[in-house]
Design an enzyme around this catalytic site. Structure first.
Site, mmCIF file in Angstrom:
data_model
loop_
_atom_site.group_PDB
_atom_site.id
_atom_site.type_symbol
_atom_site.label_atom_id
_atom_site.label_comp_id
_atom_site.label_asym_id
_atom_site.label_seq_id
_atom_site.Cartn_x
_atom_site.Cartn_y
_atom_site.Cartn_z
ATOM 1 N N HIS A 217 -7.916 9.560 -1.692
ATOM 2 C CA HIS A 217 -7.045 9.636 -0.317
ATOM 3 C C HIS A 217 -7.928 10.236 1.134
ATOM 4 O O HIS A 217 -8.090 9.753 2.238
ATOM 5 C CB HIS A 217 -5.926 10.041 -0.385
ATOM 6 C CG HIS A 217 -4.969 9.973 1.044
ATOM 7 N ND1 HIS A 217 -3.247 9.356 0.434
ATOM 8 C CD2 HIS A 217 -4.483 8.927 1.533
ATOM 9 C CE1 HIS A 217 -2.545 8.904 1.640
ATOM 10 N NE2 HIS A 217 -3.431 9.007 2.324
ATOM 11 N N LYS B 88 -2.965 5.357 -4.110
ATOM 12 C CA LYS B 88 -4.042 6.622 -3.774
ATOM 13 C C LYS B 88 -4.023 8.312 -4.190
ATOM 14 O O LYS B 88 -3.245 8.346 -4.404
ATOM 15 C CB LYS B 88 -4.369 6.803 -2.448
ATOM 16 C CG LYS B 88 -4.000 6.094 -1.032
ATOM 17 C CD LYS B 88 -4.125 5.763 -0.098
ATOM 18 C CE LYS B 88 -3.853 5.029 1.281
ATOM 19 N NZ LYS B 88 -2.476 4.526 0.760
ATOM 20 N N ASP C 192 0.814 -0.651 0.034
ATOM 21 C CA ASP C 192 -0.285 -0.234 -0.179
ATOM 22 C C ASP C 192 0.860 1.429 0.241
ATOM 23 O O ASP C 192 1.857 1.292 0.866
ATOM 24 C CB ASP C 192 -0.933 0.038 1.171
ATOM 25 C CG ASP C 192 -1.521 1.124 1.310
ATOM 26 O OD1 ASP C 192 -3.030 1.326 0.984
ATOM 27 O OD2 ASP C 192 -1.193 2.529 1.941
ATOM 28 N N TYR D 296 2.503 10.350 -0.148
ATOM 29 C CA TYR D 296 4.254 9.863 0.493
ATOM 30 C C TYR D 296 5.188 10.115 -0.257
ATOM 31 O O TYR D 296 6.467 10.115 0.723
ATOM 32 C CB TYR D 296 3.620 8.349 1.035
ATOM 33 C CG TYR D 296 2.413 7.523 1.710
ATOM 34 C CD1 TYR D 296 1.432 8.185 2.474
ATOM 35 C CD2 TYR D 296 1.941 6.840 1.497
ATOM 36 C CE1 TYR D 296 0.677 8.186 2.987
ATOM 37 C CE2 TYR D 296 1.019 5.694 1.794
ATOM 38 C CZ TYR D 296 0.013 6.266 3.137
ATOM 39 O OH TYR D 296 -1.221 6.257 3.410
#
Length: 699
Positions: free
Chosen positions: A481, A448, A418, A423
């Site tokens: 997200h 996401k 994931d 990120y």
């Protein structure tokens, strides 16, 4: 680098014995010598982790010592004979209990069996050595890696007087040789690790522990007749020695092998004898026991009969009888050093002693201990028909470590990765997948879409960016997200002059419809959402054609969202838990919008989870993850540490309904992930755990 030296050598002598603020661990720490060592270290001010194998009262013992001393004492189940297992436990202790540090390690676990040498089977021989020798090595290696990274540390090995002499009348070839190996290992490590660690050994003689009390009275009486002190040492008398070696009072001491309570002397130290002519004398065996003499006066040698012949010397050897035993005279080369003990000769050695019956004595391990619950590889079926693993790998944070971490996770058997655009790790994740050697089609990859790319015209290009960085033609799952939309543009967190988030004009329903089209292109196999409320998901169901395959949301024992989970299940939406370990991640303790509730007791420190873990031979972390799997959900714990990655993957096991019910009682509706005020959007508006959000900026 020279041996570590304290900054101030002029501190009062008693303060040099203080261990206040130190983090220590003791293997075999729940009983016998180990328990007293734990007590001594705690009394000196150290926080102490007890490593035990089969003891049923280890946690109770830890609690009692903690209450008595006022420091932290915690028990951890492990197995020193398994290299990876003990490494995981020690890394866990350093990371969690020690908060990133480990100062003192006592390799104390040991077992003893009395078996005539001609009657050993392979299993018994291997078991004795795996605990007494291999167990010390694996404990030392795991500790040494941490010490080297820190720049200093302190390893103390519990060897035995049997490392230097052969106990009589009992037959203990495996025990004696394994302890000799442990002693020599300690000395070797002391030399090799002098740059970053001190390594010392304690070699106890007969100590009044449960091990000893199980022996026949006549055997104990025989030992007493050979001990000059006239009594057996109590384990409480040893703790001072361990505290000394662990403290700065012993800062210049390494490679030391102390004999405490020795069989043939009161407090004999191991000595080193230099070369002497052409004689190599270590010991002699005769029908009267084990004895021998070195040409040096008043020294008697106890140990294994061994010498090495010099190829240039005559081939004859002479064994001469002396009034007190055999003297070996041999024309052979002297070994560089010989361990000897100053002793008084005992008449007991001149009497043939009857062989004792085999006694099995266990200190901290058991061959018949409960095996850990068997690990499964559960996969859940999505509403698309695709299979998603129950245990995955999260990639939030630690960007620099993700290539290696992802690769190692996949090599270890993980098949669910994931990640997310925000990120900033998608390139590393993609590289890690490539380096793992695992075929792309075997890995379920989810990412996401971030809030600044929610405009319908931006959705596909944003996915293309992710696919490029992940170096893959498709993802298995694409999620929104959050339901909130930020202003379009390159800035992921667009703010006005006052620092307030600037929201976009696109609704999440419009974004969802754009995502539906991407499934038809094959760039994503399924679509889902994250951090949505029940009402927001209902909007998608009412206004679009596709039921989300997944809702990724915060679920852990402190925030179980039972009703919401049941509702999602009724709609055919699979739940993937992020932050499955709750407030174990320091992100929630440090981020600006985290609530004070994140500073409460960590989920995995709950006693009920530790008790359940003991039942299955699993850690509290594994129990929490198994709770998720047994609830029909997937979980995506994160870590970049080998043993934690492996531990997480081994958390898929069946738990009894009664244990699931115990975990259900931990639900206090504590939500740790709530950036509502920062994002200018009331997240989770109809869900549990929304009270007490504070304002702060995401970092």
């Amino acid at each position: 680098m020279p041996l570590y030296q304290p900054a101030d050598l002029n501190t009062p002598v008693l303060s040099q014995f203080s261990l206040k603020g130190k983090i220590a661990l003791v293997t075999g720490g729940s009983g016998g010598i180990g328990r007293q060592v734990v007590t001594g270290l705690a009394e000196a001010g150290a926080d102490v982790a007890i490593i035990y194998h089969k003891a049923t009262d280890a946690h109770e013992i830890a609690a009692k010592i903690a209450e008595k001393t006022g420091v932290r004492v915690q028990a951890f189940q492990s197995d020193v004979t398994k290299r990876e297992t003990i490494a995981k436990t020690i890394e866990q202790i350093a990371t969690e209990f020690g908060r990133g540090r480990l100062d003192i390690v006592i390799a104390n676990a040991g077992v003893c069996q009395n078996v005539p040498s001609l009657e050993y089977d392979e299993e018994t021989w291997n078991y004795m050595n795996s605990v007494n020798y291999d167990g010390v090595m694996w404990t030392a290696v795991a500790a040494g890696r941490i010490f080297k990274k820190q720049g200093r540390g302190n390893l103390i090995i519990t060897a035995s007087v049997s490392a230097n002499l052969v106990n009589v009348p009992q037959t203990q070839a495996a025990y004696n040789s394994s302890k000799a190996g442990a002693l020599q290992l300690g000395k070797s490590l002391a030399v090799e690790w002098v740059d970053f660690a001190r390594v010392n050994c304690v070699s106890p003689g007969y100590i009044m522990t449960e091990m000893l009390t199980r022996q026949p009275k006549e055997l104990i009486d025989k030992w007493l007749s050979m001990i000059p002190a006239g009594r057996v040492c109590n384990p409480e008398e040893l703790k001072g020695l361990y505290v000394f070696l662990a403290s700065d009072a012993a800062c210049y001491m390494t490679g030391f092998g102390e004999v405490d309570g020795a069989l043939y002397s009161v407090t004999s130290r191991v000595g080193v004898v230099p070369r002497y002519g052409d004689y190599t004398v270590m010991a002699a065996w005769n029908e009267r026991g084990v004895t021998g003499h070195h040409p040096y006066k008043d020294f008697e040698v106890h140990g294994v009969f061994c010498w090495q012949r010099n190829s240039n010397s005559p081939t004859s050897d002479t064994v001469q009888r002396s009034p007190t035993g055999y003297r070996i005279l041999s024309t052979c080369s002297i070994m560089a050093s010989i361990f000897v003990l100053p002793v008084r000769t005992s008449n007991a050695l001149n009497t043939f002693l009857k062989r004792t019956q085999v006694q099995t004595v266990l200190s901290s391990h058991s061959q018949n201990a409960r095996r850990a619950a068997s690990t499964r590889s559960t996969r859940h079926t999505l509403n698309t028909g695709a299979k998603i693993p129950a245990i995955g790998f999260g990639t939030f944070q630690d960007a620099d470590a993700q290539v290696d971490a992802v690769s190692r996770a996949l090599k270890a058997g993980c098949r669910l990765i994931d990640t997310a655009r925000v990120y900033d790790v998608e390139k590393q994740v993609g590289q890690g997948i490539k380096e793992s050697g695992v075929a792309r089609e075997e890995v379920f990859v989810g990412t996401k879409l971030w809030c600044n790319n929610f405009h319908p015209d931006d959705v596909e290009s944003a996915l293309d960016d992710s696919l490029r960085d992940l170096d893959t033609p498709y993802v298995d799952l694409l999620m929104m997200h959050y339901p909130c939309t930020f202003a379009r543009g390159e800035d992921r967190f667009p703010r006005d002059a006052d620092g307030k988030m600037i929201l976009g004009k696109t609704s999440f329903v419009e974004t969802w419809k754009a995502m539906e089209k991407l499934v038809k292109t094959g760039k994503t196999k399924a679509i889902g959402v994250s951090n949505f409320s029940k009402g927001e998901i209902q909007q998608l169901l009412d206004q679009s054609d596709t039921v989300p395959a997944v809702h990724q949301m915060e679920v852990h024992p402190y925030l179980q969202q039972k009703d919401f989970n049941a509702w999602l299940r009724s709609k055919g939406i699979h739940v993937v838990q992020f932050s499955p370990l709750g407030n174990m991640n320091d992100f929630y303790r440090n981020t600006g919008w985290s609530k004070e509730v994140s500073h409460m007791t960590r989920v995995t420190d709950q006693p009920v989870l530790q008790e359940i873990g003991k039942k299955y031979g699993k850690s509290p972390v594994q129990v929490v993850l198994a709770w998720a799997v047994n609830s029909g959900r997937s979980a995506i714990p994160k870590s970049v540490i080998d043993w934690q990655i492996q531990q997480n993957l081994e958390a898929d096991f069946e738990m009894a309904a009664e244990d699931m019910e115990k975990i259900a009682e931990l639900d206090i509706k504590a939500r740790f992930n709530d950036p509502s005020l920062d994002y200018q959007w009331r997240l989770y508006s109809d869900l549990e755990g929304t009270q007490g959000a504070v304002e702060g900026k995401t970092h």
